[in-house]
Enzyme design. Structure first.
Site, PDB file in Angstrom:
ATOM      1  CE  LYS C  77      -3.831   2.059   2.693  1.00 11.38           C
ATOM      2  NZ  LYS C  77      -4.740   1.857   3.833  1.00 11.38           N
ATOM      3  CB  SER C 152      -8.026   3.863   2.846  1.00 10.84           C
ATOM      4  OG  SER C 152      -7.258   3.258   3.845  1.00 10.84           O
ATOM      5  CB  SER C 176      -8.478   1.117   5.803  1.00 13.26           C
ATOM      6  OG  SER C 176      -9.207   2.322   5.905  1.00 13.26           O
TER       7      SER C 176
END
Lengths: 488, 95, 486
Positions: C77, C152, C176
């Site tokens: 990420k 997210s 997330s």
């Protein structure tokens, strides 16, 4: 303005105003590394060479607290006879400025590490206690340099993150002399403890001043203004004086004081309101979620208490008792830890009275002239000791000693050697002195007559002649004694 | 609690984010809807509850006072928007 | 065969590399090739392909099979600072930021032989539940076109489900990791707060953020967690506890385990499929010797409002450092304040600005007590609920999300409806507890749905075990066709 009996009052139209002063002192903690990062705290390095990723607030960087700084804060709190709070919290103080890389300063808001305490000032009209509100730890900011580039501000983050102790006094100060004494006392205590070097020129000791006024006799405190950017005691006093007068003028004209932050303009000698008044700072304090509450136990605090050295107040008491010094003398000798150390070394091996006089007299004059600290004294305590012993045992007179001192200041030479080499030994042999005196008497019969018929002042003439003929080496005390006998 | 345009502008100033009136109006609307949702907390009586400031189950770790960072000026200034090799450079503050 | 390599799961790949059946170069090239064909998903922000292949070749020359991720390619990420690889946090304000340092978690991966092949898309500064707030564009859910992958960690869940990376890591502040896992039919673990170091992770909400693994199955998850979770003295909130050999200790025996079912999680209007899924999970627990106990977490409904005070407040302060002074995007300004205002206005997206404003407001003078302090108190009540529950049970079972993945653009106009996605995940972050989401079924549209197992603090082993048991009995199949591949 009137300064009677040590009072500091501002008088306008028959109204007497007293000035209420509180100080927020920022003292840089003596430590190797910064409060929340592992960079060096050394002063004066090339810009941005003592900046870590944490100091520059790069993404993902986190604070880790320096144990030594906690100890230093606790030590200082003990020196201020203050309450050590076993649980304290680090809060974020949020605002934007170029030298504040995080966009917040890690400080302590409602739960500081040290609570209430007090500091004793020795003023001419007696002791006065100044209350301490609190002491907390916080990060120092970097430096913004405005005068190198005309278009821009340059930012150096070396100082960003250095540990500061903010010491807040209660509004107990009333005169400019008290302000001076308070700062000097705080500085002295911290230097004794080794928690701050108190160097105002290098910025390791700074203060913000809070000033308000009120009619003498009023119990309620007036609205205060904070004056920032005063970096010497002299400027602080000038700023306070200007501000107090300004506030009185406003009140006398029927106005009221706005609580605001002001700057002291050293060129114009006046305080000015800081432009950001409409942009009033709302710091939005909240506990820093990257840190946990600081918990100290009794054991930790007691261990630190054990390591506290003798502090100025106690040392002063001891000097008065042990060395029979006057409070005035003791005050001077304990005012700085290095001075007290020097004094104790000298008086270990020589006469205390002479040590006191020579240190506070000749040595201080020398240090002031060269604008240096006693730690940089060209004359070591060892050699000053020796010089004093030469006076005490009669080898040289006080006057000769002064000239030996002058020679010593250029390289800390052993005074015994100097006396030998220059043949400065005092002439104390009574027989020799008699000869010298007889010679003078014989060579000046007219003056002898004059003296014997009442002109007492001529005594000095004879002494002077003996000293001249002996190149200053005659022992003045003995000369006086023998001469007296001979002439009477 | 309604958040009016004046408040939106004040908060923008505090957060150093410029915002034009149109955007401010829309933002005010969004904030109002979010705040009516948040206000649900007023239903709870928390008079005698201690706030939870730290969720980490540990005590504050203390670091030894050692210098562990060296001079990394180049790295520190590498991502700076200005090319100055010694300082960060910003426009002047209006005094 | 290249296509088969990317079908393999992490533990299998590690095994094959250790047995020399596959080389790191083969594996790395396979995932890179597939990634190159999958640009339509927009899962990547930055590619590190050339460097990765170089590293793979170096590994193959002198392989170290004692490592836990020997020569394994991994995309991560874009919230983890990776040395010399651009790190943007999905934001324009960090569009060209290249860190000179490595986050602890990615360093752990590198130390175990892992190779970073790229940085994955995410909601800007991790603020979002659909990956629609990223400056670098939306991410497609490989399950079906025009579906959000969740957020997210949307780029992560998408890349994982599409097999562009054998495993990945994300961060979870309010859900997330778990919500995107549920939306894409994958496994996502949010560890106990303090378990994984936050050093080098772009901070969103400091008291809630936690890094965690996202994988195809529970075994892979256990392996990744072992590698990620270390005690770090550079993070003052890192906890020094005994970390287990989570993979070796993985055990589907849940006999006697007490599993709590919180009644407050049965929300009005919850889709029938989710209720059925939950019942399926309950049934499996019972059939495998576990005990189901009804519990109450009375303050559940206050979790979302609490979260939407605490998280923005911390974020408003954490994002103050993005001011154009030291790094990142800077807009020209006439003076310092003008520069700040323009930089942050242009550099941040709308959702980030909304949250900064909320955060600034709830901390501001006059409102602190009513909002922030109040929220901190409610947070304690929520934590107490779990502490009470854990006197009776060992773990808690709930659905992961109140619905399956929605269409791109569907929830953009109503921030509150977007926030409601996190209703089942947020309380766990507030309490600092570990929770894992595993795929458990599909809704009538055929989109995946997940079940969440919540554990006691630092007891990841228990929830991994329970998840393992559920996984075995559910035998979930992700019906993903390669529709996006040219």
């Amino acid at each position: 303005m009137s300064k009677n009996n040590g009072e500091y009052l501002i008088i306008r139209n028959d109204n007497k105003y007293e000035v209420i002063i509180g100080l927020e002192v920022h003292a840089q903690v003596l430590s190797e590394s910064k409060l929340f990062s592992t960079s060096s705290t050394k002063f004066g390095s090339e810009p941005n060479t003592q900046v870590s990723l944490v100091d520059a607030a790069f993404p993902g960087m986190l604070p880790v607290i320096n144990e030594h700084c906690i100890k230093q804060a606790v030590k200082t709190g003990i020196g201020l006879k203050a309450k050590i709070n076993k649980r304290s919290i680090f809060d974020r103080k949020n605002y934007f400025y170029a030298d504040l890389p995080q966009g917040y300063q890690i400080s302590q808001y409602k739960n500081p590490i040290v609570g209430e305490g007090s500091v004793t000032l020795d003023m001419p009209n007696g002791e006065k206690n100044i209350g301490i509100e609190r002491l907390h730890l916080e990060q120092d900011a970097g430096k913004s340099i405005h005068d190198i580039d005309p278009q821009n501000t340059l930012v150096d983050l070396n100082r960003s993150g250095v540990a500061l102790m903010e010491i807040v006094s209660k509004p107990d100060l009333r005169t400019l002399d008290e302000v001076n004494a308070y700062i000097k006392k705080l500085r002295s205590i911290m230097r004794y403890l080794g928690t701050c070097d108190g160097n105002m020129q290098e910025g390791s000791l700074r203060a913000d001043v809070n000033v308000s006024v009120r009619k003498k006799g009023d119990k309620k405190l007036g609205t205060r203004c904070e004056i920032k950017n005063v970096n010497s005691i002299k400027f602080m006093q000038m700023a306070i004086d200007f501000e107090a007068n300004r506030q009185v003028d406003v009140i006398e004209e029927g106005g009221s004081i706005d609580q605001e932050t002001r700057l002291f303009d050293t060129k114009k000698n006046e305080t000015r309101s800081m432009r950001s008044k409409e942009d009033a700072h709302d710091y939005r304090y909240f506990p820093d979620p990257d840190l946990l509450p600081l918990e100290l136990n009794d054991n930790y605090i007691d261990q630190i208490k054990k390591d506290i050295p003798e502090l100025p107040d106690e040392k002063k008491k001891r000097f008065i008792e042990k060395f029979k010094l006057s409070p005035y003398e003791a005050n001077i000798l304990v005012s700085d830890i290095e001075i007290s150390k020097y004094f104790e070394e000298v008086s270990k091996n020589s006469d205390v009275k002479l040590a006191t006089n020579w240190i506070t007299g000749e040595l201080f004059a020398l240090l002031n002239e060269k604008n240096i600290e006693i730690t940089e004294s060209p004359i070591s305590s060892k050699n000053l000791s020796k010089l004093i012993n030469l006076i005490k045992d009669g080898t040289i007179s006080g006057k000769i000693a002064k000239s030996v001192f002058e020679i010593m200041r250029d390289g800390d030479k052993d005074p015994i050697t100097i006396v030998e080499e220059k043949g400065l030994k005092q002439q104390s042999d009574p027989k020799e002195l008699e000869n010298l005196i007889n010679k003078v008497i014989t060579e000046n019969p007219k003056n002898v007559e004059a003296y014997k018929s009442g002109k007492d002042k001529l005594f000095g003439f004879f002494v002077g002649q003996v000293m001249k003929n002996s190149n200053g080496k005659a022992n003045p005390k003995l000369v006086n004694e023998i001469l007296k006998k001979k002439l009477n | 609690m309604t958040i009016d345009l004046k408040t939106v502008k004040h908060i923008s100033k505090l957060s150093r984010i410029s915002i034009d009136d149109n955007k401010a109006k829309k933002l005010g609307k969004d904030l109002n809807s979010i705040f009516s949702f948040i206000e649900k907390l007023n239903e709870l009586d928390t008079k005698n509850t201690e706030p939870l400031t730290s969720i980490a189950e540990t005590t504050l770790k203390l670091r030894k006072d050692e210098i562990k960072s060296e001079n990394i000026r180049e790295d520190i200034l590498k991502n700076s928007p200005d090319k100055n090799k010694d300082f960060f450079v910003v426009p002047k503050v209006v005094e | 065969m290249m296509s088969n390599i990317t079908d393999l799961k992490l533990v299998e790949l590690v095994d094959k590399i250790k047995k020399k059946e596959l080389s790191s170069t083969e594996v790395t090239i396979a995932f890179i090739e597939r990634s190159k064909k999958s640009k339509k998903l927009n899962a990547y922000i930055s590619e590190n392909y050339e460097n990765a292949i170089k590293k793979a070749k170096i590994f193959d020359q002198k392989p170290d099979f004692k490592k836990k991720l020997p020569g394994i390619p991994i995309a991560v990420k874009d919230l983890f600072c990776t040395k010399n690889i651009r790190t943007t946090a999905g934001s324009k304000i960090l569009e060209n930021f290249v860190p000179t340092y490595e986050s602890t978690v990615t360093q752990n991966i590198l130390d175990e032989g892992g190779i970073v092949i790229g940085k994955l898309n995410c909601d800007e500064f991790a603020m979002g539940s659909s990956n629609e707030t990223s400056y670098f564009g939306n991410v497609q859910n490989p399950v079906s076109e025009n579906l959000v992958p969740g957020g997210s960690s949307g780029g992560s869940s998408s890349a994982l489900a599409a097999k562009l990376t054998p495993a990945t890591i994300g961060t979870d502040t309010g859900g997330s990791i778990r919500q995107p896992a549920s939306f894409t039919g994958t496994v996502g673990l949010k560890p106990t707060y303090g378990s994984c170091s936050r050093y080098g992770i772009v901070a969103f909400a400091s008291s809630l953020d936690q890094a965690g693994p996202m994988t195809h199955d529970v075994k892979d998850c256990s392996l990744m967690f072992e590698i990620m979770s270390t005690y770090d003295t550079k993070d003052s909130t890192s906890v020094d506890f005994k970390r287990e050999n989570y993979l070796t200790n993985l055990n589907e025996n849940i006999k006697g385990k007490k599993i709590g079912i919180p009644k407050e999680y049965r929300v009005d209007g919850m889709p029938k499929e989710i209720d059925e899924l939950w019942e399926k999970g309950i049934k499996i627990i019972k059939e495998n010797g576990g005990q189901i106990i009804e519990i109450s977490l009375p303050n559940t409904n206050y979790a979302l409002p609490t979260y939407y005070i605490v998280a923005p407040a911390e974020a408003s302060s954490n994002l103050a450092r993005y001011d154009g002074v030291k790094y990142g995007f800077r807009s020209k300004g006439e003076n310092l304040i003008d520069m700040y205002e323009k930089t942050r206005s242009e550099g941040f997206g709308d959702e980030v600005k909304r949250r900064i404003m909320i955060g600034t407001y709830v901390l501001s003078s006059g409102y602190y007590d009513a909002y922030y302090l109040k929220a901190q108190k409610v947070r304690r009540l929520i934590k107490n609920d779990f502490d009470e529950a854990y006197k009776k049970v060992d773990a808690i079972l709930t659905p992961s999300t109140p619905s399956s993945a929605f269409k791109i653009g569907e929830k953009l106009n109503d921030p509150v409806s977007m926030y409601l996605n996190d209703i089942f995940t947020v309380p766990i972050n507030l309490a600092g507890l570990p929770a894992i989401s595993i795929p458990a079924g599909h809704d009538k549209k055929g989109y995946p749905l997940g079940l969440q197992v919540i554990g006691k603090a630092f007891d990841e082993q228990s929830i991994l075990n329970i998840a393992f048991a559920l996984e075995k009995n559910i035998s979930f199949k992700n019906n993903i066709t390669d529709w996006w591949i040219k």
